[in-house]
Design a protein around this motif. Structure first.
Motif, PDB file in Angstrom:
ATOM      1  N   LEU A   1       0.812  -1.204   0.000  1.00 60.96           N
ATOM      2  CA  LEU A   1       0.000   0.000   0.000  1.00 60.96           C
ATOM      3  C   LEU A   1       0.849   1.260   0.000  1.00 60.96           C
ATOM      4  N   GLY A   2       2.048   1.166   0.534  1.00 63.01           N
ATOM      5  CA  GLY A   2       2.948   2.306   0.554  1.00 63.01           C
ATOM      6  C   GLY A   2       2.611   3.300   1.647  1.00 63.01           C
ATOM      7  N   VAL A   3       3.608   3.988   2.155  1.00 66.32           N
ATOM      8  CA  VAL A   3       3.375   5.056   3.107  1.00 66.32           C
ATOM      9  C   VAL A   3       3.881   6.378   2.561  1.00 66.32           C
ATOM     10  N   GLN A   4       4.463   6.340   1.353  1.00 71.13           N
ATOM     11  CA  GLN A   4       4.890   7.599   0.771  1.00 71.13           C
ATOM     12  C   GLN A   4       3.657   8.414   0.392  1.00 71.13           C
ATOM     13  N   LYS A   5       3.801   9.723   0.359  1.00 70.66           N
ATOM     14  CA  LYS A   5       2.666  10.593   0.062  1.00 70.66           C
ATOM     15  C   LYS A   5       2.255  10.411  -1.398  1.00 70.66           C
ATOM     16  N   THR A   6       0.954  10.509  -1.639  1.00 70.26           N
ATOM     17  CA  THR A   6       0.475  10.466  -3.005  1.00 70.26           C
ATOM     18  C   THR A   6       0.804  11.787  -3.682  1.00 70.26           C
ATOM     19  N   THR A   7       0.483  11.901  -4.975  1.00 72.56           N
ATOM     20  CA  THR A   7       0.987  13.019  -5.760  1.00 72.56           C
ATOM     21  C   THR A   7       0.513  14.379  -5.269  1.00 72.56           C
ATOM     22  N   SER A   8      -0.690  14.449  -4.716  1.00 73.76           N
ATOM     23  CA  SER A   8      -1.151  15.743  -4.207  1.00 73.76           C
ATOM     24  C   SER A   8      -1.661  15.565  -2.791  1.00 73.76           C
ATOM     25  N   SER A   9      -2.962  15.453  -2.618  1.00 70.09           N
ATOM     26  CA  SER A   9      -3.525  15.257  -1.283  1.00 70.09           C
ATOM     27  C   SER A   9      -4.226  13.909  -1.225  1.00 70.09           C
ATOM     28  N   PRO A  10      -3.864  13.062  -0.269  1.00 65.55           N
ATOM     29  CA  PRO A  10      -4.523  11.755  -0.175  1.00 65.55           C
ATOM     30  C   PRO A  10      -6.030  11.855  -0.011  1.00 65.55           C
ATOM     31  N   ASP A  11      -6.504  12.942   0.596  1.00 60.50           N
ATOM     32  CA  ASP A  11      -7.932  13.098   0.845  1.00 60.50           C
ATOM     33  C   ASP A  11      -8.684  13.689  -0.348  1.00 60.50           C
ATOM     34  N   ARG A  12      -7.961  14.060  -1.395  1.00 59.06           N
ATOM     35  CA  ARG A  12      -8.625  14.674  -2.553  1.00 59.06           C
ATOM     36  C   ARG A  12      -9.528  13.658  -3.239  1.00 59.06           C
ATOM     37  N   ILE A  13     -10.768  14.031  -3.486  1.00 57.46           N
ATOM     38  CA  ILE A  13     -11.722  13.149  -4.151  1.00 57.46           C
ATOM     39  C   ILE A  13     -11.449  13.178  -5.651  1.00 57.46           C
ATOM     40  N   VAL A  14     -11.170  12.017  -6.217  1.00 56.10           N
ATOM     41  CA  VAL A  14     -10.862  11.927  -7.644  1.00 56.10           C
ATOM     42  C   VAL A  14     -12.047  11.428  -8.446  1.00 56.10           C
ATOM     43  N   ALA A  15     -13.051  10.857  -7.774  1.00 60.65           N
ATOM     44  CA  ALA A  15     -14.256  10.394  -8.468  1.00 60.65           C
ATOM     45  C   ALA A  15     -15.376  10.220  -7.462  1.00 60.65           C
ATOM     46  N   ASN A  16     -16.592  10.503  -7.915  1.00 64.39           N
ATOM     47  CA  ASN A  16     -17.779  10.228  -7.114  1.00 64.39           C
ATOM     48  C   ASN A  16     -18.470   9.019  -7.744  1.00 64.39           C
ATOM     49  N   THR A  17     -18.499   7.916  -7.008  1.00 63.59           N
ATOM     50  CA  THR A  17     -19.069   6.685  -7.534  1.00 63.59           C
ATOM     51  C   THR A  17     -20.328   6.329  -6.771  1.00 63.59           C
ATOM     52  N   ARG A  18     -21.061   5.351  -7.286  1.00 65.97           N
ATOM     53  CA  ARG A  18     -22.286   4.931  -6.589  1.00 65.97           C
ATOM     54  C   ARG A  18     -21.988   4.193  -5.299  1.00 65.97           C
ATOM     55  N   TYR A  19     -20.708   3.894  -5.050  1.00 64.10           N
ATOM     56  CA  TYR A  19     -20.296   3.227  -3.821  1.00 64.10           C
ATOM     57  C   TYR A  19     -19.713   4.205  -2.811  1.00 64.10           C
ATOM     58  N   GLY A  20     -19.728   5.492  -3.149  1.00 67.06           N
ATOM     59  CA  GLY A  20     -19.161   6.497  -2.278  1.00 67.06           C
ATOM     60  C   GLY A  20     -18.005   7.200  -2.951  1.00 67.06           C
ATOM     61  N   PRO A  21     -17.545   8.313  -2.394  1.00 71.56           N
ATOM     62  CA  PRO A  21     -16.436   9.048  -2.999  1.00 71.56           C
ATOM     63  C   PRO A  21     -15.151   8.229  -3.008  1.00 71.56           C
ATOM     64  N   LEU A  22     -14.363   8.415  -4.058  1.00 63.66           N
ATOM     65  CA  LEU A  22     -13.075   7.737  -4.188  1.00 63.66           C
ATOM     66  C   LEU A  22     -11.981   8.779  -4.052  1.00 63.66           C
ATOM     67  N   THR A  23     -11.158   8.648  -3.038  1.00 62.48           N
ATOM     68  CA  THR A  23     -10.072   9.599  -2.825  1.00 62.48           C
ATOM     69  C   THR A  23      -8.805   9.129  -3.528  1.00 62.48           C
ATOM     70  N   GLU A  24      -7.833  10.020  -3.568  1.00 63.83           N
ATOM     71  CA  GLU A  24      -6.544   9.665  -4.153  1.00 63.83           C
ATOM     72  C   GLU A  24      -5.907   8.515  -3.385  1.00 63.83           C
ATOM     73  N   ALA A  25      -6.029   8.526  -2.059  1.00 67.62           N
ATOM     74  CA  ALA A  25      -5.482   7.431  -1.247  1.00 67.62           C
ATOM     75  C   ALA A  25      -6.203   6.118  -1.535  1.00 67.62           C
ATOM     76  N   ASP A  26      -7.523   6.173  -1.737  1.00 72.76           N
ATOM     77  CA  ASP A  26      -8.283   4.971  -2.078  1.00 72.76           C
ATOM     78  C   ASP A  26      -7.782   4.375  -3.394  1.00 72.76           C
ATOM     79  N   ARG A  27      -7.619   5.224  -4.385  1.00 70.99           N
ATOM     80  CA  ARG A  27      -7.167   4.758  -5.701  1.00 70.99           C
ATOM     81  C   ARG A  27      -5.769   4.151  -5.602  1.00 70.99           C
ATOM     82  N   ASP A  28      -4.883   4.804  -4.837  1.00 69.60           N
ATOM     83  CA  ASP A  28      -3.528   4.299  -4.650  1.00 69.60           C
ATOM     84  C   ASP A  28      -3.561   2.931  -3.970  1.00 69.60           C
ATOM     85  N   PHE A  29      -4.456   2.786  -3.032  1.00 69.65           N
ATOM     86  CA  PHE A  29      -4.612   1.531  -2.301  1.00 69.65           C
ATOM     87  C   PHE A  29      -4.950   0.371  -3.241  1.00 69.65           C
TER      88      PHE A  29
END
Length: 252
Positions: free
Chosen positions: A30-58
């Motif tokens: 999963l990594g502990v290095q920082k993602t490219t911008s903000s891990p909490d930044r929402i990159v997509a709104n899906t029917r399962y809930g918001p997807l953050t940059e950290a979620d996508r990286d995961f």
């Protein structure tokens, strides 16, 4: 002070591994290095809930982990010198087949592109273990895998505690159970030097991003599947995603 032959052998093995792991040991799933911008930044709104940059990286990093730990598990099944080592190999294969199945199912639902190759660093993990033989193979493989699993375990907990996406939550639940299982079977080999492991977990080297990032798949390339092995009867139940429209994590 006299040192037993067995202890002396272990000290030699771990001493030889020190330089290798200093160059290689780094969170591999999963990594502990920082993602490219903000891990909490929402990159997509899906029917399962918001997807953050950290979620996508995961999701990407869970997939990448299987691309090196699954073949290393098969290697341990073939080349392990003890029943415990071969059992650990089975758990790695079965666990990552299950995680990979879920990753391949949820990635299209979330718009996440999955890699078909592990990162250069992860590929080097496998090459390093492959270059050893006999009991040194056992010690090398166990140490590399226990360090990476130990580093990643708290990161899984963080994703599990913070994600608002039902698909990512289900993957985090399964990853938590799988990594705990893998840490346990690795420790059951009797080859984990906890002082060495703790040192490597707490002092990861700083490597170029290209070394720790899985390459993107070629355009139009089919997704490589880590298939379950019918000859293995270990099973880790995949928790069903929650949410009104969440699909089951079956093979895609």
């Amino acid at each position: 002070m006299l040192v037993s032959a067995k202890k002396a052998g272990n000290l030699f093995v771990f001493g030889a591994l020190g330089l290798t792991l200093a160059a290689l040991a780094y969170p591999a799933m999963l990594g502990v290095q920082k993602t490219t911008s903000s891990p909490d930044r929402i990159v997509a709104n899906t029917r399962y809930g918001p997807l953050t940059e950290a979620d996508r990286d995961f999701v990407v990093k869970v997939r990448a982990a299987g691309l090196w730990e699954y073949p290393l598990g098969e290697m341990a099944m073939r080349r392990g010198t003890s029943p415990e080592m071969r059992e650990a190999g089975k758990h790695l294969v079965v666990g990552h087949a299950g995680l990979d199945e879920m990753c391949r199912k949820i990635a299209p639902e979330l718009g996440v592109v999955l890699p078909n190759q592990a990162s250069p660093q992860q590929q080097q993990f496998v090459a390093t273990a492959d270059a050893a033989s006999g009991k040194q193979f056992d010690s090398t493989a166990v140490t590399i895998m226990r360090v990476t699993h130990g580093q990643i375990f708290p990161t899984i907990a963080k994703i599990r505690a913070t994600t608002q996406n039902a698909m990512v939550l289900a993957l985090a639940n399964l990853a938590n159970d799988t990594v705990l299982d893998h840490m346990t079977v690795l420790e059951n080999t009797g080859l984990v030097n906890i002082d060495q492991v703790n040192f490597q977990q707490s002092t990861p080297p700083k490597l170029p991003k290209d070394d720790t990032t899985p390459p993107p798949p070629l355009q139009g390339a089919p997704i490589l599947a880590l298939a379950p092995r019918p000859d293995l009867n270990i099973h880790t139940a995949a928790p069903a995603p929650t949410g009104p429209s969440a699909p089951s994590p079956s093979a895609g």
